[in-house]
Design a protein around this motif. Structure first.
Motif, mmCIF file in Angstrom:
data_model
loop_
_atom_site.group_PDB
_atom_site.id
_atom_site.type_symbol
_atom_site.label_atom_id
_atom_site.label_comp_id
_atom_site.label_asym_id
_atom_site.label_seq_id
_atom_site.Cartn_x
_atom_site.Cartn_y
_atom_site.Cartn_z
ATOM 1 N N ALA A 255 1.772 3.111 -2.619
ATOM 2 C CA ALA A 255 2.955 1.628 -1.777
ATOM 3 C C ALA A 255 3.347 1.915 -0.698
ATOM 4 N N GLY A 256 3.853 2.744 -0.676
ATOM 5 C CA GLY A 256 4.352 3.204 0.319
ATOM 6 C C GLY A 256 3.614 3.115 1.424
ATOM 7 N N LEU A 257 1.911 3.761 1.723
ATOM 8 C CA LEU A 257 1.068 3.446 2.918
ATOM 9 C C LEU A 257 1.203 1.745 3.282
ATOM 10 N N SER A 258 0.990 1.302 2.605
ATOM 11 C CA SER A 258 0.064 -0.203 2.071
ATOM 12 C C SER A 258 1.326 -1.522 2.111
ATOM 13 N N MET A 259 1.949 -1.132 0.924
ATOM 14 C CA MET A 259 2.580 -2.274 1.103
ATOM 15 C C MET A 259 3.827 -3.070 2.206
ATOM 16 N N GLY A 260 3.783 -1.949 3.353
ATOM 17 C CA GLY A 260 5.121 -2.607 4.677
ATOM 18 C C GLY A 260 3.507 -3.565 5.735
ATOM 19 N N ARG A 261 2.607 -3.399 4.856
ATOM 20 C CA ARG A 261 1.248 -4.599 6.000
ATOM 21 C C ARG A 261 1.543 -5.858 5.180
ATOM 22 N N SER A 262 1.707 -5.747 3.755
ATOM 23 C CA SER A 262 2.273 -7.663 3.255
ATOM 24 C C SER A 262 3.321 -8.049 4.049
ATOM 25 N N ALA A 263 4.615 -6.923 3.601
ATOM 26 C CA ALA A 263 5.550 -7.927 4.093
ATOM 27 C C ALA A 263 5.507 -8.459 5.359
ATOM 28 N N GLU A 264 4.105 -7.440 6.294
ATOM 29 C CA GLU A 264 3.864 -7.994 7.572
ATOM 30 C C GLU A 264 2.731 -9.205 7.708
ATOM 31 N N ALA A 265 2.658 -9.447 6.260
ATOM 32 C CA ALA A 265 2.188 -10.818 5.882
ATOM 33 C C ALA A 265 0.238 -10.810 6.311
ATOM 34 N N TYR A 266 0.165 -9.013 6.505
ATOM 35 C CA TYR A 266 -1.643 -8.962 6.267
ATOM 36 C C TYR A 266 -2.227 -8.527 5.468
ATOM 37 N N ALA A 267 -3.399 -9.092 5.000
ATOM 38 C CA ALA A 267 -4.795 -8.740 3.970
ATOM 39 C C ALA A 267 -4.854 -7.379 3.628
ATOM 40 N N ASP A 268 -4.162 -6.355 4.841
ATOM 41 C CA ASP A 268 -5.525 -4.956 4.158
ATOM 42 C C ASP A 268 -4.333 -4.576 3.517
ATOM 43 N N GLY A 269 -2.875 -4.264 3.109
ATOM 44 C CA GLY A 269 -2.519 -3.578 1.962
ATOM 45 C C GLY A 269 -3.008 -3.889 1.123
ATOM 46 N N LEU A 270 -2.554 -4.810 0.661
ATOM 47 C CA LEU A 270 -3.635 -5.664 -0.808
ATOM 48 C C LEU A 270 -4.770 -5.459 -0.624
ATOM 49 N N LEU A 271 -5.046 -5.721 0.166
ATOM 50 C CA LEU A 271 -7.147 -4.887 -0.613
ATOM 51 C C LEU A 271 -7.080 -3.133 -0.437
ATOM 52 N N ALA A 272 -6.491 -2.247 0.427
ATOM 53 C CA ALA A 272 -5.989 -1.054 0.000
ATOM 54 C C ALA A 272 -6.040 -1.022 -1.478
ATOM 55 N N SER A 273 -5.005 -1.693 -2.197
ATOM 56 C CA SER A 273 -4.506 -1.016 -3.580
ATOM 57 C C SER A 273 -5.918 -1.709 -4.220
ATOM 58 N N ALA B 195 -11.404 -8.048 -4.609
ATOM 59 C CA ALA B 195 -10.939 -7.498 -2.875
ATOM 60 C C ALA B 195 -12.206 -8.278 -1.595
ATOM 61 N N ALA B 196 -13.334 -8.758 -2.461
ATOM 62 C CA ALA B 196 -14.480 -9.062 -1.677
ATOM 63 C C ALA B 196 -13.740 -10.251 -1.053
ATOM 64 N N LEU B 197 -12.620 -11.414 -1.883
ATOM 65 C CA LEU B 197 -12.336 -12.672 -1.311
ATOM 66 C C LEU B 197 -11.144 -12.321 -0.350
ATOM 67 N N THR B 198 -10.210 -11.067 -0.008
ATOM 68 C CA THR B 198 -9.202 -10.573 0.660
ATOM 69 C C THR B 198 -9.492 -10.669 2.070
ATOM 70 N N LYS B 199 -10.621 -10.240 2.625
ATOM 71 C CA LYS B 199 -11.046 -9.775 3.605
ATOM 72 C C LYS B 199 -12.315 -9.421 3.754
ATOM 73 N N ARG B 200 -13.119 -10.424 5.123
ATOM 74 C CA ARG B 200 -14.567 -9.117 5.298
ATOM 75 C C ARG B 200 -14.771 -8.241 5.207
ATOM 76 N N GLU B 201 -14.347 -7.025 5.186
ATOM 77 C CA GLU B 201 -14.689 -6.413 5.312
ATOM 78 C C GLU B 201 -14.481 -5.340 3.678
ATOM 79 N N GLY B 202 -14.203 -6.239 3.010
ATOM 80 C CA GLY B 202 -13.385 -5.865 1.364
ATOM 81 C C GLY B 202 -14.654 -6.025 0.565
ATOM 82 N N LEU B 203 -15.697 -7.105 1.104
ATOM 83 C CA LEU B 203 -16.767 -7.285 0.585
ATOM 84 C C LEU B 203 -17.535 -5.867 0.512
ATOM 85 N N PRO B 204 -18.018 -5.389 1.685
ATOM 86 C CA PRO B 204 -18.707 -3.946 0.888
ATOM 87 C C PRO B 204 -18.046 -2.675 0.814
ATOM 88 N N LEU B 205 -17.033 -2.599 1.151
ATOM 89 C CA LEU B 205 -15.867 -1.585 0.687
ATOM 90 C C LEU B 205 -15.869 -1.725 -0.856
#
Length: 582
Positions: free
Chosen positions: A360-378, A403-413
């Motif tokens: 949570a400490g690694l990724s949730m700050g990204r969601s507070a900045e409206a980025y999708a990367d943190g949600l994708l990581a979790s 995850a695949a519908l969250t970001k473009r790289e979500g599909l391969p990851l």
């Protein structure tokens, strides 16, 4: 020869204490930010719009220009910095749904103090410069729509209940169990994402209010009946018999408070993700003709997060930015809660709580900045954990689709996680769950939308290849050195590589995912058509979230396996134990 039980306990306690240090530092730093937070609107203008009161500017434009009349930027913006060309992004979001186009009869210009006194004054940039609007006043001026920032607890509550209700409804229609709160939430989020994609593909608006009302009715019926396990599970999301469960709760609560008190100020969060949410709110879909002129704002990105952002303002005329960000953080917190319940039941309360807190400490700050990367990581971690047990496999497929519908790289990851955990034997199921994301990729290419990675730049020769690898390694080392949690991930990977633990199947699988994801990121940066140093500076720390989470998970799983082997405790068999954690 086994180590003394007392010694292993001391080592475990020391390791737990060492991991609590970066968690505690993050909590203290985040708490200080909350205490020192100023007024939301003033901080938003200062950080995102260089101090210009954009709401006042937009209201002044609405008094002069008709609702459908566009604006354009004058030549002064090409000569001025920091406004310059970058102001196109800021103006496109600030004035939306009023369009900012290359040429119009109403022109925004920068007027210097003492210059020509022409145009309508919109606001002061600083002591030397003002923003003015050139062009005629129209007979029927009016607003095209507004972006709001006021607190809206009612809107947040209705949207959250609606998402849960839609998830319950879909599961009832498919005759699936309603016992898993996380399955219901992810099903609701996936339903919103698919609705936004379908509307965009067909160019017809999503009936947001009908969907919201339907979700609320379903939740109300479930509550009245009193028989739905998912509703009762809401109160149990974080509860465990160990006080360790309070640690991830505290870590996850901090970004929720931050989203309430502090506006997002980073670039992509505001001018890409929130902008797409505003598009879905005002139009009900991403208009192809409009998006074709907004290629820098990434129209190829998937729409699950923007759909969630838009859903919070369903019953309002304007798009509420604060509600949007807070809903995204709450969705992320629910994913973290499911991770916590799974890891605490499988690895023990202390190790599970520590891992969840680090995640949570690694990724949730990204969601507070409206980025999708943190949600994708979790979500990728949730997919991995859910695929480990037969009882939670369906949750894994839901996480894969989301995850695949969250970001473009979500599909391969997400596909990497599925292949490592499920192998190639279930390719038909994977193809079915990934079909919305795959179709969106092909639809974007067919419609003519472009993304920079659609035209990769291959290294010119061996010297170019080695120089790019060196720059990537140097920048990656800098990211690890500046972030304690990335350092924990790197140490975990190196330790596992040098001293693998027998019987640690989860550790080995997580390590494979981390290595494959690192390979994917390396290839991405090797072939990027963007200037490599710029791309690394802007994206590496976000993309590194994914392998870092799995590197940390592999370390915790190995720690658990080592402790279990010393005590002679058998591992938890797959089955119902995993189901309780979903």
């Amino acid at each position: 020869m086994t180590a003394p039980k007392g010694g292993s306990r001391v080592m475990g306690a020391l390791l737990a204490f060492a991991l609590l240090v970066p968690i505690g530092r993050g909590l203290l730093r985040g708490g200080f930010d909350l205490v020192s937070a100023g007024p939301y609107e003033a901080r938003r203008n200062a950080a995102a719009f260089l101090g210009l009161d954009v709401r006042q500017v937009s209201a002044r434009v609405d008094q002069i220009v008709g609702p459908t009349s566009p604006l354009s930027l004058g030549p002064s913006f090409l000569a001025e910095r920091p406004f310059g060309a970058d102001f196109w992004y800021q103006a496109t979001y600030a004035f939306y749904p009023r369009r900012v186009v290359p040429s119009s009869s109403h022109i925004l210009e920068i007027r210097r103090t003492g210059g020509l006194n022409e145009g309508a004054l919109l606001g002061r940039i600083d002591d030397q410069r003002s923003l003015v609007l050139l062009g005629p006043s129209e007979p029927s001026p009016g607003s095209a729509g507004v972006t709001e920032t006021e607190p809206d607890p009612w809107g947040i509550g209705v949207a959250a209940a609606s998402v849960l209700g839609l998830g319950l409804l879909v599961r009832v229609l498919l005759r699936r169990s309603r016992r898993s709160i996380m399955e219901a939430i992810l099903t609701g989020a996936l339903a919103l994402g698919i609705a936004a994609h379908l509307a965009t593909w067909l160019q017809v608006p999503v009936p947001w209010r009908w969907l919201s009302a339907l979700g609320v009715v379903v939740v109300a019926l479930a509550a009245v009946q009193g028989r739905d396990h998912a509703l009762r599970a809401v109160a149990r999301c974080w509860t465990r018999r160990s006080p360790w469960g309070l640690l991830p709760l505290l870590v996850a609560l901090l970004p929720v408070c931050r989203a309430w008190l502090i506006p997002p100020t980073e670039w992509d969060g505001r001018f890409i993700w929130l902008f797409h949410g505003a598009q879905l709110h005002f139009s009900g879909f991403l208009d192809v003709a409009e998006s074709a002129t907004l290629t820098p704002l990434q129209p190829t990105y998937p729409l699950l997060m923007p759909a969630f952002f838009s859903f919070g303002s369903t019953w309002r005329e304007g798009f509420n930015e604060r509600t949007a960000v807070l809903l995204g953080v709450l969705l992320h917190a629910s994913v973290v809660a499911a991770i916590g319940r799974m890891t605490m039941s499988r690895m023990g309360a202390a190790r599970g709580a520590l891992f969840t807190s680090l995640c949570a400490g690694l990724s949730m700050g990204r969601s507070a900045e409206a980025y999708a990367d943190g949600l994708l990581a979790s979500t990728l971690v949730l997919e991995f954990l859910a695929f480990e047990r037969a009882a939670t496999a369906r949750l894994g497929w839901l996480a894969l689709a989301c995850a695949a519908l969250t970001k473009r790289e979500g599909l391969p990851l997400a596909l990497i996680v599925a292949v490592v955990q499920r192998g190639f034997g279930e390719w038909r199921a994977a193809a079915a769950w990934l079909s919305p994301a795959l179709f969106h990729v092909f639809w974007s290419r067919f419609i003519g939308f472009s993304h920079e990675m659609d035209s990769p730049r291959l290294p010119l020769d061996l010297v170019d290849l080695m120089s790019r690898i060196y720059l990537i390694a140097r920048k990656a080392a800098g990211v690890v050195a500046r972030n304690t949690l990335y350092g924990v991930a790197a140490i975990g990977l190196v330790t596992l590589a040098l001293r693998p633990v027998a019987g640690a199947g989860t550790a080995a699988s997580a390590r494979r995912v981390a290595v494959w994801q690192l390979g994917f990121l390396l290839i991405t940066f090797l072939v990027t058509p963007q200037p490599l140093a710029w791309h690394l500076d802007t994206a590496l720390s976000r993309l590194a979230l994914h392998p870092a989470n799995f590197a940390i998970l592999s370390g915790f799983a190995a720690w658990h396996a080592a402790a279990r082997s010393r005590t002679g405790t058998p591992g938890n068999p797959g089955g119902p134990a995993g189901g309780s954690g979903s």
